[in-house]
Design a protein around this motif. Structure first.
Motif, PDB file in Angstrom:
ATOM      1  N   HIS A 189      22.175  14.065  21.571  1.00  0.00           N
ATOM      2  CA  HIS A 189      22.260  14.160  22.971  1.00  0.00           C
ATOM      3  C   HIS A 189      22.520  15.603  23.355  1.00  0.00           C
ATOM      4  CE1 HIS A 189      22.497  13.304  27.358  1.00  0.00           C
ATOM      5  NE2 HIS A 189      23.609  13.976  27.233  1.00  0.00           N
ATOM      6  N   SER A 211      25.622  14.076  31.538  1.00  0.00           N
ATOM      7  CA  SER A 211      25.610  14.130  30.339  1.00  0.00           C
ATOM      8  C   SER A 211      27.199  13.457  30.075  1.00  0.00           C
ATOM      9  CB  SER A 211      26.034  15.420  29.971  1.00  0.00           C
ATOM     10  OG  SER A 211      24.978  15.733  28.611  1.00  0.00           O
ATOM     11  N   ARG A 242      14.132  13.987  30.328  1.00  0.00           N
ATOM     12  CA  ARG A 242      15.165  13.137  31.062  1.00  0.00           C
ATOM     13  C   ARG A 242      15.422  12.973  32.272  1.00  0.00           C
ATOM     14  NH1 ARG A 242      20.197  15.545  27.276  1.00  0.00           N
ATOM     15  NH2 ARG A 242      19.500  14.787  25.246  1.00  0.00           N
TER      16      ARG A 242
END
Length: 177
Positions: free
Chosen positions: A92, A119, A105
């Motif tokens: 990620h 995040s 995303r």
């Protein structure tokens, strides 16, 4: 949790399927699992490459490994959980460096959730997955889904090595265990 379970089952060279079917037995060239998430559903897809004469053995071992994980005959341990979470976190964070991935995303999050997920929130969700989370997931969602497994074989016909009826019989025997 589904992503973590997928990583443990077939998401890389340290996964159960890769280690046990490719590395230990040498029966496949490659084997992997991928979770394909949709807005209100999803698929766990396992794919691999083997020769026709090994197909039935590979299929049996693949389904057996998944079944043993789901019914906790071979429970996931702390080390597997930690590795899977670290791999997902790393992927990620590294993929965040690619602007195409970031835009994809953001678009996906907008379509699925109607907002953007930071995040930090994603990393937090990964960190929250524990062994009991995975046990609960396998005992509910995957237990029921296993009975609906489907198999697609792409390759040369080899009726002396495998057939539709042999595959159906194998699926039936695994599902009835």
């Amino acid at each position: 949790a589904v992503h973590v379970l997928n990583k443990i089952l077939g998401g890389g060279i340290s996964s159960r399927l890769f280690a046990r079917i490719r590395e230990e037995r040498g029966l496949v060239y490659d084997i992997r699992a991928e979770y394909q998430a949709y807005h209100d559903d999803g698929l766990l897809v396992v794919e691999g490459s083997t020769s026709p004469e090994l197909l039935m053995q590979v299929l049996f071992l693949t389904l057996s490994e998944i079944w043993k994980t789901i019914n906790e005959e071979d429970p996931i341990d702390d080390d597997e959980l930690w590795k899977a979470k670290m791999q997902i976190r790393g992927q990620h964070l590294i993929s965040a460096e690619c602007s195409n991935t970031q835009m994809s995303r953001l678009a996906t999050q907008e379509l699925y959730f109607g907002n953007h997920i930071s995040s930090d929130q994603i990393i937090g969700a990964i960190d929250q997955v524990e062994l009991n989370t995975l046990a609960s997931l396998t005992q509910t969602t995957f237990w029921d889904a296993f009975g609906k497994a489907a198999v697609a074989v792409i390759g040369p016909e080899a009726p002396e090595k495998y057939s539709d009826s042999m595959i159906e019989e194998l699926l039936g025997s695994i599902k009835n265990t």
